[in-house]
Design a protein around this motif. Structure first.
Motif, PDB file in Angstrom:
ATOM      1  N   CYS A   1      37.521  52.447 -61.203  1.00  0.00           N
ATOM      2  CA  CYS A   1      37.156  53.628 -60.406  1.00  0.00           C
ATOM      3  C   CYS A   1      36.431  53.107 -59.167  1.00  0.00           C
ATOM      4  CB  CYS A   1      36.297  54.604 -61.206  1.00  0.00           C
ATOM      5  SG  CYS A   1      35.134  53.875 -62.375  1.00  0.00           S
ATOM      6  N   HIS A   2      37.218  52.555 -58.256  1.00  0.00           N
ATOM      7  CA  HIS A   2      36.686  51.737 -57.168  1.00  0.00           C
ATOM      8  C   HIS A   2      35.956  52.531 -56.097  1.00  0.00           C
ATOM      9  CE1 HIS A   2      38.539  48.141 -58.723  1.00  0.00           C
ATOM     10  NE2 HIS A   2      39.696  48.753 -58.820  1.00  0.00           N
ATOM     11  N   ASP A   3      36.220  53.807 -56.020  1.00  0.00           N
ATOM     12  CA  ASP A   3      35.526  54.658 -55.053  1.00  0.00           C
ATOM     13  C   ASP A   3      35.149  55.930 -55.787  1.00  0.00           C
ATOM     14  OD1 ASP A   3      34.874  56.575 -53.005  1.00  0.00           O
ATOM     15  OD2 ASP A   3      35.856  55.245 -51.560  1.00  0.00           O
ATOM     16  N   ASN A   4      33.858  56.169 -55.935  1.00  0.00           N
ATOM     17  CA  ASN A   4      33.400  57.276 -56.767  1.00  0.00           C
ATOM     18  C   ASN A   4      33.745  58.645 -56.199  1.00  0.00           C
ATOM     19  OD1 ASN A   4      31.041  54.923 -57.078  1.00  0.00           O
ATOM     20  ND2 ASN A   4      31.828  55.741 -58.976  1.00  0.00           N
ATOM     21  N   ARG A   5      34.198  58.695 -54.953  1.00  0.00           N
ATOM     22  CA  ARG A   5      34.689  59.954 -54.389  1.00  0.00           C
ATOM     23  C   ARG A   5      36.078  60.282 -54.904  1.00  0.00           C
ATOM     24  NH1 ARG A   5      33.636  57.938 -48.320  1.00  0.00           N
ATOM     25  NH2 ARG A   5      34.639  56.144 -49.319  1.00  0.00           N
ATOM     26  N   MET A   6      36.769  59.269 -55.434  1.00  0.00           N
ATOM     27  CA  MET A   6      38.149  59.432 -55.900  1.00  0.00           C
ATOM     28  C   MET A   6      38.239  59.723 -57.387  1.00  0.00           C
ATOM     29  SD  MET A   6      40.484  59.053 -53.556  1.00  0.00           S
ATOM     30  CE  MET A   6      41.908  58.474 -54.501  1.00  0.00           C
ATOM     31  N   ASP A   7      37.139  59.556 -58.093  1.00  0.00           N
ATOM     32  CA  ASP A   7      37.159  59.593 -59.560  1.00  0.00           C
ATOM     33  C   ASP A   7      36.753  60.973 -60.074  1.00  0.00           C
ATOM     34  OD1 ASP A   7      37.501  58.418 -62.083  1.00  0.00           O
ATOM     35  OD2 ASP A   7      35.405  57.842 -62.201  1.00  0.00           O
TER      36      ASP A   7
ATOM     37  N   ASN B   1      30.827  61.068 -61.937  1.00  0.00           N
ATOM     38  CA  ASN B   1      30.311  60.579 -60.667  1.00  0.00           C
ATOM     39  C   ASN B   1      29.217  61.454 -60.089  1.00  0.00           C
ATOM     40  OD1 ASN B   1      32.242  58.188 -60.048  1.00  0.00           O
ATOM     41  ND2 ASN B   1      33.516  59.815 -60.883  1.00  0.00           N
ATOM     42  N   GLU B   2      29.333  62.767 -60.226  1.00  0.00           N
ATOM     43  CA  GLU B   2      28.245  63.612 -59.723  1.00  0.00           C
ATOM     44  C   GLU B   2      26.984  63.458 -60.569  1.00  0.00           C
ATOM     45  OE1 GLU B   2      28.960  67.640 -58.745  1.00  0.00           O
ATOM     46  OE2 GLU B   2      30.592  67.201 -57.353  1.00  0.00           O
ATOM     47  N   LEU B   3      27.138  63.152 -61.845  1.00  0.00           N
ATOM     48  CA  LEU B   3      25.957  62.973 -62.686  1.00  0.00           C
ATOM     49  C   LEU B   3      25.144  61.766 -62.238  1.00  0.00           C
ATOM     50  CD1 LEU B   3      24.170  63.628 -65.063  1.00  0.00           C
ATOM     51  CD2 LEU B   3      25.826  62.539 -66.580  1.00  0.00           C
ATOM     52  N   TRP B   4      25.829  60.665 -61.944  1.00  0.00           N
ATOM     53  CA  TRP B   4      25.106  59.430 -61.622  1.00  0.00           C
ATOM     54  C   TRP B   4      24.930  59.219 -60.114  1.00  0.00           C
ATOM     55  CZ3 TRP B   4      23.887  59.309 -66.326  1.00  0.00           C
ATOM     56  CH2 TRP B   4      24.817  59.397 -67.355  1.00  0.00           C
ATOM     57  N   MET B   5      25.849  59.764 -59.317  1.00  0.00           N
ATOM     58  CA  MET B   5      25.793  59.542 -57.868  1.00  0.00           C
ATOM     59  C   MET B   5      25.234  60.735 -57.103  1.00  0.00           C
ATOM     60  SD  MET B   5      26.815  56.459 -57.178  1.00  0.00           S
ATOM     61  CE  MET B   5      27.212  56.568 -55.438  1.00  0.00           C
ATOM     62  N   GLY B   6      25.121  61.885 -57.762  1.00  0.00           N
ATOM     63  CA  GLY B   6      24.492  63.033 -57.149  1.00  0.00           C
ATOM     64  C   GLY B   6      25.436  63.922 -56.357  1.00  0.00           C
ATOM     65  N   TYR B   7      24.891  65.072 -55.943  1.00  0.00           N
ATOM     66  CA  TYR B   7      25.603  66.068 -55.139  1.00  0.00           C
ATOM     67  C   TYR B   7      24.582  66.673 -54.174  1.00  0.00           C
ATOM     68  CZ  TYR B   7      27.958  70.419 -53.922  1.00  0.00           C
ATOM     69  OH  TYR B   7      28.524  71.464 -53.237  1.00  0.00           O
ATOM     70  N   PRO B   8      24.974  66.940 -52.934  1.00  0.00           N
ATOM     71  CA  PRO B   8      26.314  66.781 -52.352  1.00  0.00           C
ATOM     72  C   PRO B   8      26.662  65.311 -52.098  1.00  0.00           C
ATOM     73  CG  PRO B   8      24.763  67.523 -50.695  1.00  0.00           C
ATOM     74  CD  PRO B   8      24.019  67.553 -51.993  1.00  0.00           C
ATOM     75  N   ILE B   9      27.933  65.081 -51.773  1.00  0.00           N
ATOM     76  CA  ILE B   9      28.409  63.736 -51.499  1.00  0.00           C
ATOM     77  C   ILE B   9      27.692  63.204 -50.259  1.00  0.00           C
ATOM     78  CG2 ILE B   9      30.467  62.318 -51.166  1.00  0.00           C
ATOM     79  CD1 ILE B   9      30.301  64.028 -53.780  1.00  0.00           C
ATOM     80  N   ASP B  10      27.155  61.980 -50.363  1.00  0.00           N
ATOM     81  CA  ASP B  10      26.432  61.408 -49.236  1.00  0.00           C
ATOM     82  C   ASP B  10      26.873  59.961 -49.017  1.00  0.00           C
ATOM     83  OD1 ASP B  10      25.213  59.953 -51.265  1.00  0.00           O
ATOM     84  OD2 ASP B  10      23.344  61.087 -51.206  1.00  0.00           O
ATOM     85  N   ASP B  11      26.146  59.243 -48.187  1.00  0.00           N
ATOM     86  CA  ASP B  11      26.537  57.883 -47.819  1.00  0.00           C
ATOM     87  C   ASP B  11      26.423  56.901 -48.980  1.00  0.00           C
ATOM     88  OD1 ASP B  11      27.214  58.562 -45.263  1.00  0.00           O
ATOM     89  OD2 ASP B  11      25.314  57.932 -44.362  1.00  0.00           O
ATOM     90  N   SER B  12      25.704  57.276 -50.051  1.00  0.00           N
ATOM     91  CA  SER B  12      25.606  56.365 -51.194  1.00  0.00           C
ATOM     92  C   SER B  12      26.979  56.160 -51.840  1.00  0.00           C
ATOM     93  CB  SER B  12      24.617  56.904 -52.230  1.00  0.00           C
ATOM     94  OG  SER B  12      25.080  58.111 -52.812  1.00  0.00           O
ATOM     95  N   TYR B  13      27.817  57.190 -51.806  1.00  0.00           N
ATOM     96  CA  TYR B  13      29.178  57.045 -52.336  1.00  0.00           C
ATOM     97  C   TYR B  13      29.936  55.986 -51.536  1.00  0.00           C
ATOM     98  CZ  TYR B  13      29.033  61.192 -55.390  1.00  0.00           C
ATOM     99  OH  TYR B  13      28.753  62.087 -56.392  1.00  0.00           O
ATOM    100  N   LYS B  14      29.786  56.031 -50.250  1.00  0.00           N
ATOM    101  CA  LYS B  14      30.475  55.073 -49.387  1.00  0.00           C
ATOM    102  C   LYS B  14      29.935  53.663 -49.614  1.00  0.00           C
ATOM    103  CE  LYS B  14      31.671  54.359 -44.501  1.00  0.00           C
ATOM    104  NZ  LYS B  14      31.525  54.889 -43.117  1.00  0.00           N
ATOM    105  N   ALA B  15      28.623  53.540 -49.756  1.00  0.00           N
ATOM    106  CA  ALA B  15      28.009  52.224 -49.942  1.00  0.00           C
ATOM    107  C   ALA B  15      28.455  51.577 -51.252  1.00  0.00           C
ATOM    108  CB  ALA B  15      26.486  52.353 -49.914  1.00  0.00           C
ATOM    109  N   CYS B  16      28.772  52.398 -52.255  1.00  0.00           N
ATOM    110  CA  CYS B  16      29.185  51.873 -53.560  1.00  0.00           C
ATOM    111  C   CYS B  16      30.691  51.647 -53.661  1.00  0.00           C
ATOM    112  CB  CYS B  16      28.757  52.838 -54.668  1.00  0.00           C
ATOM    113  SG  CYS B  16      26.977  52.866 -54.960  1.00  0.00           S
ATOM    114  N   SER B  17      31.423  51.945 -52.623  1.00  0.00           N
ATOM    115  CA  SER B  17      32.885  51.916 -52.678  1.00  0.00           C
ATOM    116  C   SER B  17      33.430  50.499 -52.526  1.00  0.00           C
ATOM    117  CB  SER B  17      33.463  52.804 -51.571  1.00  0.00           C
ATOM    118  OG  SER B  17      34.854  52.598 -51.448  1.00  0.00           O
TER     119      SER B  17
END
Length: 749
Positions: free
Chosen positions: A635-641, A646-662
């Motif tokens: 699951c290489h990009d958490n915006r795609m999974d 992903n919202e549980l561990w990466m949060g909402y709304p989608i922010d730059d942390s998703y991009k940094a983890c991609s």
């Protein structure tokens, strides 16, 4: 890239010197699964089946002569054969014209009657009944054809619920034209209770009657457009042309349905539509459930972003809503871990929470909406509640970390009072325990083991844990005679220099401490669980065989994983790229300091799913340590999974942390050998996650290998990928050319 050239040269020299990764090593690796088969372990795999309403249970006993079906009377502490296997096998063979081994009967899913005189099972697509007393076998008919199964990614639109009859038997409630209706069973008269249901804001067909039959409750649902993922099956078995598959698949940031629980009076026509102030930012709303006194409904609200979770009560008098329990966290409320038990007195709730940094039980007062007392407390984790004994005010539960002188992940079973007093350990022996309680909770069967300790099964008194009867002690003499050695349990400090990280170490069966060995780490890390095995297994599918090629193979639980503390796990928050790798590296350095034969200049890593994401993370972000990675279905990009993970561990709304983890965004950092693997029909992680990494690597002019498995779903690579994985690490960590596939005896030909 100067260091890469020097490293490659070193690999070639060391690999040639020790002659690892040879044809002999490959054949031995592929033969290990059979050599270390569970069939080599006798008196193991006890899986008791308590017979409802009795003090008896049965299980399959694995003996050197074959399987025995045995029954145990707990009250009498006696064991005997459940039935004559020779007579059953003869009857089954005569009825099916198939040869049946009496010591390998295919009836594992059988149900035994309370009187112990009959057993029912399924074989060859038919139901059978065996009269134990008279040794008579009867065919009871064909199995029904399985109905359509909703995929776990599909949202339940709540439109398929059946009509529901009132407790007093006078009415039936149902949905008609998107509204809640009732029909008088005696007169046939229909009444529409709600008036505002529409296609775009309809009422759920899951309708709940109040215990006094005066009211019904249903949620009004405002649906949203669904997202779908499409798959092309290139090589279907039943046709020449490819097939297109479509699957519902919500992703982070997608809009979600909105629910409003409503109450309707059946006789007086009262309509109660509550204010949504306390549940306005929904991820999900669970319920409703009627209170025992019919004075209100209870439902649970999970806020989008998971920082707030509430148990709410709605009054049947005026529709007002008040919180009974509220969890608020700076990072996230770990809602899948919440245990709740609504006591039958209607006054109290048993609730679990991580609010004090550990998962513990609390007793709540519904009237005051506050805790009466904390039931369990300490630097340890409640894992599951098996039983709440309301009459005696006792809770039976399992936990890890209570015993400070052992591996903190080992689970034991306990009993404690509602008041938090009198906690009693029921399974004191060191090991990973699994217990099965009798229906009256007077007895429990306890099976415990460790990765380096064979299983033991005993019958215990469930009140005090006293061993009443020894059932089985596994015999591993045949396994050890075949050369089996247990993996080593190893603990060392993590990144903080003070917290122990626990892992395991596999070595090849021909291990020679005078040699130098490259290291392969199998990784599945991150929140939600703990992943290093803790129970006995003769063969680890991901670690045992590949070690045989000449590797030291390891797995370790670092920070970001669960069941140590909330703080330990929350390192993952908006930071899934962390993967606990800093702890893994510290742990591996400690291992190498203890064992000089470990070569930390040659460390590879592999994993699937979250592990696939983490394996690629390792070579992108820690190339100085990890020298090669095999990444499957990551699951290489958490915006795609999938949305929930992903919202549980990466949060909402989608922010730059998703991009940094991609891994897609970081793909340009690749400087180490990489093999990407994906199943073309992966219905867990969108295959596009892998292909977008591929696209980014191509654009960055990076060299890598890609393996696509036709027809495969979520996979480590199946048999083909396993062989590719072996070759990949032999080539890049040992610096030798693997043997020709045609020469390797894989057992898959």
């Amino acid at each position: 890239m100067k260091y890469s050239i020097l490293t490659t040269a070193a690999l070639l020299i060391s690999g040639a010197a020790w002659a690892q990764g040879t044809l002999e090593d490959y054949n031995r690796a592929y033969g290990l699964r059979e050599k270390y088969s569970p069939k080599s372990v006798y008196y193991s795999n006890v899986n008791p089946q308590w017979i409802e309403g009795t003090d008896c249970f049965w299980y399959i006993r694995n003996t050197p002569e074959g399987e025995e079906y045995v029954k145990v009377d707990a009250s009498e502490k006696k064991r005997a054969l459940l039935f004559d296997s020779n007579k059953l096998s003869a009857s089954l063979a005569a009825s099916t014209s198939k040869e049946i081994d009496p010591m390998q009967l295919p009836i594992r899913g059988c149900r035994v009657s309370q009187s112990l005189d009959t057993l029912r099972f399924v074989f060859e697509g038919k139901r059978w009944c065996f009269d134990i007393t008279h040794n008579k076998l009867t065919e009871e008919g064909n199995l029904p054809a399985p109905g359509p199964q909703r995929h776990w990614m599909e949202r339940d639109d709540e439109k398929e619920g059946a009509p529901v009859t009132s407790p007093d038997g006078k009415y039936v409630a149902f949905i008609k034209n998107d509204n809640v209706c009732v029909r008088n069973i005696k007169t046939g008269e229909e009444k529409q209770l709600s008036q505002d249901g529409t296609m775009a804001n309809y009422y759920s067909s899951y309708i709940y009657w109040s215990p006094d039959s005066k009211y019904v409750a249903s949620c009004r649902i405002r649906p949203t457009e669904k997202r779908y993922v499409y798959y092309v099956e290139s090589s279907p078995a039943d046709q020449l042309q490819p097939k297109l598959h479509k699957q519902e698949y919500a992703k982070p940031g997608d809009e979600l349905p909105f629910k409003v629980p409503c109450i309707f009076g059946v006789e007086d026509g009262k309509r109660l539509i509550p204010s949504t102030e306390l549940f306005s930012r929904q991820y999900e709303l669970y319920g409703p459930m009627w209170n025992n006194d019919s004075k209100g409904i209870t439902f649970e609200y999970n806020e989008r972003g998971h920082k707030v979770y509430r148990v709410l009560e709605m009054s049947v008098t005026d529709g007002s809503v008040r919180p009974l329990i509220e969890e608020q966290e700076e990072k996230y409320v770990n809602y899948p871990r919440i245990y709740r038990y609504y006591l039958n007195d209607g006054k109290r709730i048993i609730w679990s929470s991580e609010r004090d940094n550990y998962n513990h039980l609390y007793l709540y007062d519904r009237a005051t909406a506050s805790p009466i007392n904390q039931i369990t407390k300490g630097e340890w984790y409640v894992r599951e509640v098996q039983y709440v004994d309301e009459a005696n005010q006792q809770i039976y539960f399992s936990a890890n970390g209570v015993n400070k002188d052992e591996d903190p992940y080992l689970i034991h079973y306990y009993r404690i009072g509602f008041d938090g007093k009198g906690m009693k350990e029921l399974t004191p022996e060191e090991g990973m325990h699994k217990a099965w309680y009798s229906s009256d909770h007077k007895y429990l069967v306890d099976v415990y083991s460790k990765v380096d300790q064979a299983p033991v099964a005993v019958l215990r008194n469930a009140e005090n844990g006293k061993v009443m009867m020894e059932l089985e002690k596994a015999d591993i003499s045949k396994l050890t005679a075949n050369g089996w050695k247990a993996p080593e349990v190893f603990a060392a400090k993590g990144r903080d220099g003070k917290t122990d990280m626990w892992g395991i170490v596999y070595r090849p069966s021909n291990f020679d401490a005078s040699k130098k060995y490259p290291v392969i780490e199998y990784i599945y890390s991150g929140p939600g669980d703990q992943y290093v095995p803790k129970t006995f297994s003769p063969f680890n599918g991901y670690m045992s065989a590949i070690a045989e090629l000449g590797f030291i193979v390891v797995q370790v639980d670092g920070m970001t994983t669960s069941f140590r503390s909330k703080e330990f796990e929350e390192v993952c928050y908006k930071n899934l790229k962390d993967s606990g790798l800093a702890d893994h590296i510290a742990w591996l350095k400690a291992l190498a300091q203890k064992y000089p034969y470990i070569d930390l200049d040659r460390v590879g890593i592999f994993g699937c799913s979250a592990g696939g994401q983490e394996a690629l993370n390792a070579v992108l972000l820690h190339p100085e340590f990890y020298k090669a990675a095999y990444s499957a279905c990551g699951c290489h990009d958490n915006r795609m999974d999938k949305i929930w993970w992903n919202e549980l561990w990466m949060g909402y709304p989608i922010d730059d942390s998703y991009k940094a983890c991609s891994n897609v965004e970081n793909a340009h950092l690749l400087s180490r050998p990489l093999m990407l693997v994906v199943g073309e029909l992966d219905d867990n992680v969108d295959p596009a996650s892998t292909m977008q990494v591929v696209n980014a690597l191509i654009k960055a002019n990076k060299d890598f290998e890609l393996v696509v498995i036709p027809g495969a779903h979520h996979t480590m690579g199946e048999a083909f990928g396993e062989h590719k994985r072996y070759d990949f690490f032999v080539r890049h960590l040992m610096g030798v050319n693997p043997p020709a596939w045609s020469e390797v005896k894989t057992g898959n030909q």
